[in-house]
Design a protein around this motif. Structure first.
Motif, mmCIF file in Angstrom:
data_model
loop_
_atom_site.group_PDB
_atom_site.id
_atom_site.type_symbol
_atom_site.label_atom_id
_atom_site.label_comp_id
_atom_site.label_asym_id
_atom_site.label_seq_id
_atom_site.Cartn_x
_atom_site.Cartn_y
_atom_site.Cartn_z
ATOM 1 N N ARG A 765 73.705 2.856 49.477
ATOM 2 C CA ARG A 765 73.945 3.020 48.039
ATOM 3 C C ARG A 765 73.879 1.668 47.321
ATOM 4 O O ARG A 765 73.336 1.556 46.216
ATOM 5 N N ALA A 766 74.446 0.632 47.947
ATOM 6 C CA ALA A 766 74.396 -0.701 47.344
ATOM 7 C C ALA A 766 72.948 -1.186 47.221
ATOM 8 O O ALA A 766 72.558 -1.767 46.207
ATOM 9 N N PHE A 767 72.140 -0.924 48.254
ATOM 10 C CA PHE A 767 70.735 -1.331 48.223
ATOM 11 C C PHE A 767 69.981 -0.581 47.128
ATOM 12 O O PHE A 767 69.189 -1.182 46.381
ATOM 13 N N GLU A 768 70.210 0.719 47.018
ATOM 14 C CA GLU A 768 69.530 1.512 45.991
ATOM 15 C C GLU A 768 69.928 1.033 44.597
ATOM 16 O O GLU A 768 69.077 0.939 43.692
ATOM 17 N N TYR A 769 71.198 0.724 44.402
ATOM 18 C CA TYR A 769 71.657 0.246 43.098
ATOM 19 C C TYR A 769 71.019 -1.103 42.781
ATOM 20 O O TYR A 769 70.585 -1.355 41.645
ATOM 21 N N TYR A 770 70.934 -1.954 43.796
ATOM 22 C CA TYR A 770 70.398 -3.299 43.595
ATOM 23 C C TYR A 770 68.924 -3.263 43.213
ATOM 24 O O TYR A 770 68.499 -3.925 42.251
ATOM 25 N N VAL A 771 68.106 -2.524 43.947
ATOM 26 C CA VAL A 771 66.668 -2.543 43.681
ATOM 27 C C VAL A 771 66.328 -1.889 42.349
ATOM 28 O O VAL A 771 65.247 -2.139 41.790
ATOM 29 N N LYS A 772 67.240 -1.091 41.785
ATOM 30 C CA LYS A 772 66.974 -0.497 40.469
ATOM 31 C C LYS A 772 66.869 -1.557 39.372
ATOM 32 O O LYS A 772 66.246 -1.314 38.341
ATOM 33 N N PHE A 773 67.499 -2.719 39.591
ATOM 34 C CA PHE A 773 67.355 -3.785 38.602
ATOM 35 C C PHE A 773 65.885 -4.173 38.437
ATOM 36 O O PHE A 773 65.467 -4.606 37.368
ATOM 37 N N TYR A 774 65.104 -3.990 39.494
ATOM 38 C CA TYR A 774 63.680 -4.345 39.448
ATOM 39 C C TYR A 774 62.787 -3.131 39.196
ATOM 40 O O TYR A 774 61.814 -3.222 38.449
ATOM 41 N N THR A 775 63.117 -1.995 39.828
ATOM 42 C CA THR A 775 62.243 -0.823 39.713
ATOM 43 C C THR A 775 62.501 -0.018 38.445
ATOM 44 O O THR A 775 61.575 0.544 37.865
ATOM 45 N N LYS A 776 63.741 0.029 37.991
ATOM 46 C CA LYS A 776 64.090 0.839 36.823
ATOM 47 C C LYS A 776 64.308 -0.016 35.586
ATOM 48 O O LYS A 776 63.851 0.335 34.486
ATOM 49 N N HIS A 777 64.998 -1.130 35.750
ATOM 50 C CA HIS A 777 65.354 -1.959 34.591
ATOM 51 C C HIS A 777 64.377 -3.105 34.369
ATOM 52 O O HIS A 777 64.578 -3.905 33.451
ATOM 53 N N ASP A 778 63.357 -3.204 35.198
ATOM 54 C CA ASP A 778 62.231 -4.110 34.979
ATOM 55 C C ASP A 778 62.663 -5.565 34.837
ATOM 56 O O ASP A 778 62.179 -6.304 33.979
ATOM 57 N N GLN A 779 63.567 -5.996 35.724
ATOM 58 C CA GLN A 779 63.978 -7.391 35.702
ATOM 59 C C GLN A 779 62.963 -8.255 36.462
ATOM 60 O O GLN A 779 62.276 -7.780 37.368
ATOM 61 N N PRO A 780 62.814 -9.537 36.078
ATOM 62 C CA PRO A 780 61.808 -10.392 36.720
ATOM 63 C C PRO A 780 62.157 -10.665 38.177
ATOM 64 O O PRO A 780 63.325 -10.678 38.563
ATOM 65 N N THR A 781 61.128 -10.894 38.974
ATOM 66 C CA THR A 781 61.318 -11.118 40.405
ATOM 67 C C THR A 781 61.013 -12.543 40.835
ATOM 68 O O THR A 781 61.301 -12.918 41.955
ATOM 69 N N ASP A 782 60.403 -13.330 39.965
ATOM 70 C CA ASP A 782 60.054 -14.707 40.317
ATOM 71 C C ASP A 782 60.205 -15.570 39.067
ATOM 72 O O ASP A 782 59.411 -15.455 38.135
ATOM 73 N N TYR A 783 61.217 -16.425 39.037
ATOM 74 C CA TYR A 783 61.497 -17.206 37.835
ATOM 75 C C TYR A 783 62.409 -18.371 38.193
ATOM 76 O O TYR A 783 62.995 -18.412 39.281
ATOM 77 N N THR A 784 62.503 -19.305 37.286
ATOM 78 C CA THR A 784 63.453 -20.413 37.410
ATOM 79 C C THR A 784 64.532 -20.191 36.361
ATOM 80 O O THR A 784 64.298 -20.359 35.163
ATOM 81 N N PHE A 785 65.708 -19.810 36.822
ATOM 82 C CA PHE A 785 66.759 -19.401 35.893
ATOM 83 C C PHE A 785 67.154 -20.531 34.950
ATOM 84 O O PHE A 785 67.339 -20.311 33.751
ATOM 85 N N ALA A 786 67.279 -21.759 35.455
ATOM 86 C CA ALA A 786 67.720 -22.869 34.602
ATOM 87 C C ALA A 786 66.787 -23.061 33.419
ATOM 88 O O ALA A 786 67.233 -23.282 32.284
ATOM 89 N N ASP A 787 65.473 -22.959 33.657
ATOM 90 C CA ASP A 787 64.502 -23.162 32.581
ATOM 91 C C ASP A 787 64.583 -22.041 31.549
ATOM 92 O O ASP A 787 64.576 -22.294 30.335
ATOM 93 N N ARG A 788 64.647 -20.820 32.007
ATOM 94 C CA ARG A 788 64.673 -19.686 31.068
ATOM 95 C C ARG A 788 66.015 -19.600 30.341
ATOM 96 O O ARG A 788 66.087 -19.188 29.189
#
Length: 971
Positions: A765-788
């Motif tokens: 359940r934790a894994f399914e909830y986590y991957v939804k940030f990318y598959t459902k909520h369309d969050q970026p997968t490769d970025y530099t947080f400090a710059d953004r």
């Protein structure tokens, strides 16, 4: 002949091309100073029309009271009788009643002002021994901040050497530790936020009763006096001469023989504003005094640490008679080409004349003398017989006003960029017409105005420094981009948006670089007017001889061994300690060993700085250390599985020592029935957020994951994103987001049999909830947080504690615009919120050894090294060297609370550390994170079913673990 003629034509053609290129180069003016006045001539750069306005600045505050008077009457405030107070009490200090204010205090006085106008504010105070950072207070007049920077009024501390300079057995001098000087001092409230304002702040008070309020920001403080003092400016040099000559008329002056001079070494400073301003060694020149090519001689002061406006160093000296004297400083500014380092000079606490407010040291690779000059001559300074103090303070000088304007430009351009971001997103289609001018009709005009302002500032900077530097080039490029966007907004904005973003970020870096003013001081000379200056320039042959000696020393000097070096023998053993950190860390630690551990324990220690990849081969070959410091969290158990690490539970007092750390910090170093390291550092994830952007969007800091998810649509509507720890990027990966959600759902990564239990229903359940940030909520997968985060594209996200250091140093433009909180949590059955986060860190380990004496010596060292006092001292000394970038995340929680955090920050960090957890290390554990990342990538990139994917990879993980257990005879 024909071939020769063809060759000649080619040569002539190439020569003509070279001439043409040179002509274009010189005509373009890029080789040197350029006058950009034609870009902004006749334009009102102070207009607000068509531009985003930055409110709350000190400049605007002064403009709003432009016609105010400057009364000459001082108004004293009874500091011990506030009209309203909380967190404050009167105490006795040396027979004097004073007001003690704690870190979260608020104190108000009603002040009767007979005449309205501008006043300086003087505060007498005594620093309170605490976490060794400057106290800060917010200042309110009649219930409101007069300007934004008034919320950061700093009260500096004073530091000095804790003892005499010592010498190790290699002949190297060891710098003494710094100790705080606790005594009464005073200051006029001034710009300690940016350092752009060299003069004390002027505050406007109405006629009648005004309320003056100080509220605590960080550190307790004892107030001994408060006064509204008249605004006084230093006289010109000519006025100073006239006034002083009139005052000393008739006295017998200059009774010396016109050849008296005094050399005061820079390293002999008696006071400094920051513990990082300690004596340093400089052996790059042949004429440094004192000189050594290979040995460490503390022969200078300043360097990289002496760069921030407001930092000062003070010396004492004596003159033999009343009279007129000259001053000159032997300094070196070889840190950045095209820059000028400025210092403000005070003698006996007074700025004698205005020209002394900006003593300049130009760029040079050699030591240069900078005499105090005014009106084209060496300035004459009157000194009475006896002792005097001389202080040099970092200042931006005339550059401060330009930097203030650049910072305002940066603020407005960030606002413009975020407006564009809402319409176009971070990566717009360059062929699409977004109709930006219909939505923001004033934007082209605003861009053009900012471009002109930037050109004007470039001209000011070049006029001040005498030419162009690499930093002004970035500002010019930004101005040009804005010009192009303003000229063709419907096509160029989307085409050049990424370039604009890069240059805006570069502008912040440029501001930081230009505001820094690094300088080394070898010594200064005080001489009687009429005496000659000493000749101490570096000669060609002196430089050549120095380089030859340096070359020879490189073959004979062991630069890896630090401090005292001992020979080992069976009767008097020596402990071999290796450290995998930097040279600064190594030098500090060895100094502490030599002045503390060895005298107390009698155990001699050789410390070596080594590369991480050198340890394993050395241990296998039997040449490894007895103690290894700064090892990664995976090393201790992996060494233990191979019988190469010592079990620390064999020592009777291990349980007592272990109480210095949280369970989460120790967990990764335990295996089976043993513990194979002590925690050295501990880091964990926290939630970072931009306060300004969340306020603009009307968003609250999320308490739970559901709150965070609820924010995402609002962020996406404004083309912004939320940052989960980067797990799919090209660089290092961070699984702390997934592990945190697992922990909050009561799931452990490994079971009692050391096998992964990702097939547990809670883990799925934790894994399914986590991957939804990318598959459902369309969050970026490769970025530099400090710059953004800095650009405002990602105003909220989860990252490690180390990001605090990064933002504090590299993003000064964000000061006051960001904060951090506990990571989002999961609501439990009892209604409480579980904020557990993933924790990791480094370790101090004792290598396996058949010699019981060495094991006992190593354990004594680990106990000393991990103790609260030692970790506190090490953390403070590292921050004194590296600044906020060196904030040390010690795993000793008592020592952590003694470092330079504010009380508000500590409350959050202590709570998050207590709610942290970590994974155990198991055989084949390296395979676990690798396969979890593969599972995430397959789920996100290939749209695989999360449950089935995780179960498949869980089996693969356990197959590898079982294989390793069998290999080590553990199964």
């Amino acid at each position: 002949m024909k071939g020769n003629g063809l060759l000649l034509k080619r040569i002539l053609f190439i020569a003509a091309c070279l001439v043409l290129v040179c002509f274009i180069f010189f005509v373009s003016g890029d080789h040197g100073a350029v006058d950009y006045s034609f870009k902004y001539s006749g334009v009102d750069l102070d207009t607000d029309e068509g531009a985003i306005v930055r409110e709350g600045t000190y400049t605007e505050y002064l403009k709003s009271h432009a016609d105010a008077a400057a009364p000459q009457e001082a108004i004293s405030v009874d500091v011990t009788a506030p009209d309203a107070a909380s967190g404050a009490r009167t105490v006795d200090a040396g027979g004097k009643t004073v007001l003690y204010t704690d870190e979260e205090s608020s104190v108000s006085w009603n002040v009767s002002v007979p005449k309205a106008g501008f006043y300086n504010l003087y505060f007498g105070y005594i620093p309170v021994e605490s976490r060794s950072i400057d106290a800060e207070r917010s200042l309110y007049i009649n219930g409101s901040l007069p300007f934004d920077d008034a919320q950061y009024i700093g009260f500096t501390r004073m530091w000095t050497d804790a003892g005499e300079v010592k010498t190790d057995n290699q002949g190297n001098e060891i710098r003494p530790s710094q100790t705080e000087v606790i005594k009464e001092t005073g200051m006029l409230a001034r710009d300690t936020f940016s350092g752009y304002e060299s003069e004390p702040y002027r505050f406007y008070f109405d006629e009648g009763v005004n309320t003056l309020t100080l509220t605590g920001v960080q550190e307790p403080l004892i107030l001994t006096g408060v006064e509204l003092s008249p605004v006084v400016s230093a006289p010109s040099y000519r006025d100073y001469l006239a006034e002083t000559e009139a005052a000393v008329s008739g006295r017998e002056l200059n009774t010396l023989s016109n050849d008296w001079s005094l050399k005061v070494q820079g390293e002999d400073a008696v006071l400094r504003s920051d513990p990082s301003l300690y004596p340093i060694f400089e052996h790059a020149s042949s004429n440094t005094d004192p000189y050594s090519v290979s040995l460490t001689r503390l022969n200078a002061i300043g360097g990289d640490s002496w760069r921030v406006s407001g930092q000062w160093i003070e010396w004492e000296f004596e003159v033999p008679a009343d009279g007129w004297y000259n001053l000159s400083f032997k300094g070196k500014q070889n840190f950045e080409r095209g820059k000028t380092s400025s210092r403000l000079l005070t003698v006996d606490g007074e700025l004698l004349f205005e020209e002394a407010a900006d003593i300049q040291f130009s760029y040079s690779n050699s030591w240069e003398f900078a005499a105090v000059r005014a009106d084209g001559e060496d300035a004459r300074i009157y000194l009475s017989q006896g002792s005097h103090t001389l202080r040099l303070e970092v200042t931006c000088g005339e550059l401060g006003a330009s930097l203030s304007r650049l910072e305002d430009c940066s603020y407005r351009l960030n606002q413009i960029y975020r407006q564009i971001l809402v319409v176009m997103g971070r990566e717009p289609d360059k062929y699409r017409d977004y109709g930006i001018t219909s939505i923001y009709p004033d934007m082209p005009e605003a861009m053009l105005l900012e471009s002109r302002r930037l050109y004007a500032v470039v001209d000011e900077i070049m006029a001040y420094s005498g030419g162009r530097s690499s930093r002004t080039g970035a500002v010019v490029s930004l101005a040009r981009i804005l010009e192009e966007m303003a000229a063709h907004p419907e096509t160029q904005i989307q085409r050049k948006l990424s370039t604009l973003r890069s240059y805006i970020s570069a502008l912040g870096t440029t501001i930081l670089s230009l505001s820094e003013s690094k300088l080394n001081i070898d010594y200064f000379v005080v001489k009687e007017t009429g005496a000659g200056w000493p000749d101490d320039s570096e000669t060609f042959f002196g430089s050549l001889a120095h380089k030859l000696r340096a070359l020879t020393a490189s073959f004979t000097t062991d630069y890896n061994s630090i401090g005292d070096v001992y020979d080992d023998d069976r009767q008097d053993r020596v402990l071999e300690v290796w450290i995998l950190a930097g040279r600064d860390q190594s030098n500090v630690l060895k100094s502490m060993i030599d002045d503390s551990f060895t005298p107390q324990s009698g155990i001699r220690v050789n410390l070596k700085l080594v590369a991480a990849n050198a340890v394993l081969s050395a241990v296998v070959a039997g040449n490894g250390p007895d103690v290894l410091l700064s090892a990664t969290h995976t090393e201790p158990v992996n060494y233990a599985m191979r019988n190469a690490a010592a079990d620390l539970t064999q020592f009777d007092d291990y349980d007592e020592v272990a109480t210095r750390f949280t369970e989460s910090a120790k967990r990764a170093f335990a295996y089976r029935d043993g513990v194979y390291a002590l925690p050295e550092t501990q880091t964990f994830s926290i939630l970072y957020y931009r306060t300004d952007i969340l306020d603009e969007l009307g968003l609250e800091v999320p308490e739970t994951w559901e709150d965070l998810v609820a924010m995402i649509p609002t962020l996406q509507q404004n083309n912004m994103e939320m940052g989960m720890p980067d797990v799919m990027g090209k660089g290092s990966t961070d699984l702390s987001g997934l592990f945190s959600i697992m922990y909050q759902n009561g799931v452990e990564l490994y079971g009692d049999d050391d096998l992964a239990q990702l097939d547990d229903e809670g883990a799925v359940r934790a894994f399914e909830y986590y991957v939804k940030f990318y598959t459902k909520h369309d969050q970026p997968t490769d970025y530099t947080f400090a710059d953004r985060f800095r650009a405002g594209e990602m105003p909220i996200g989860i990252s490690t504690l180390s990001l605090y250091n990064t933002l504090s140093v590299s993003a000064p433009d964000l000061k006051g615009l960001w904060s951090f909180a506990l990571i989002p949590g999961t609501v439990k059955e009892d209604g409480s919120v579980d904020h557990t986060t993933f924790s990791t860190g480094t370790a101090s380990m004792l290598l396996a050894n058949d010699d019981r004496q060495v094991l006992d010596m190593g354990w004594e060292f680990l106990k000393w090294w991990s103790s609260t006092d030692v970790q506190t001292r090490f953390g403070r000394e590292m921050e004194s060297i590296l600044g906020a970038a060196g904030r040390y995340a010690t795993a000793n929680f008592e020592a952590f609370d003694r470092l330079a955090w504010s009380r508000k920050e500590l409350d959050i960090l202590d709570a998050q550390r207590e709610s942290s957890w970590s994974n155990r290390e198991v055989p084949g554990g390296y395979y676990t994170t690798r396969q979890i990342i593969n599972a995430i990538r397959r789920t996100v990139n290939d749209a695989a079913v999360p449950r089935e994917t995780l179960l498949d990879y869980n089996q693969a993980i356990n197959d590898e673990i079982i294989k390793k257990q069998t290999e080590f005879g553990l199964r």
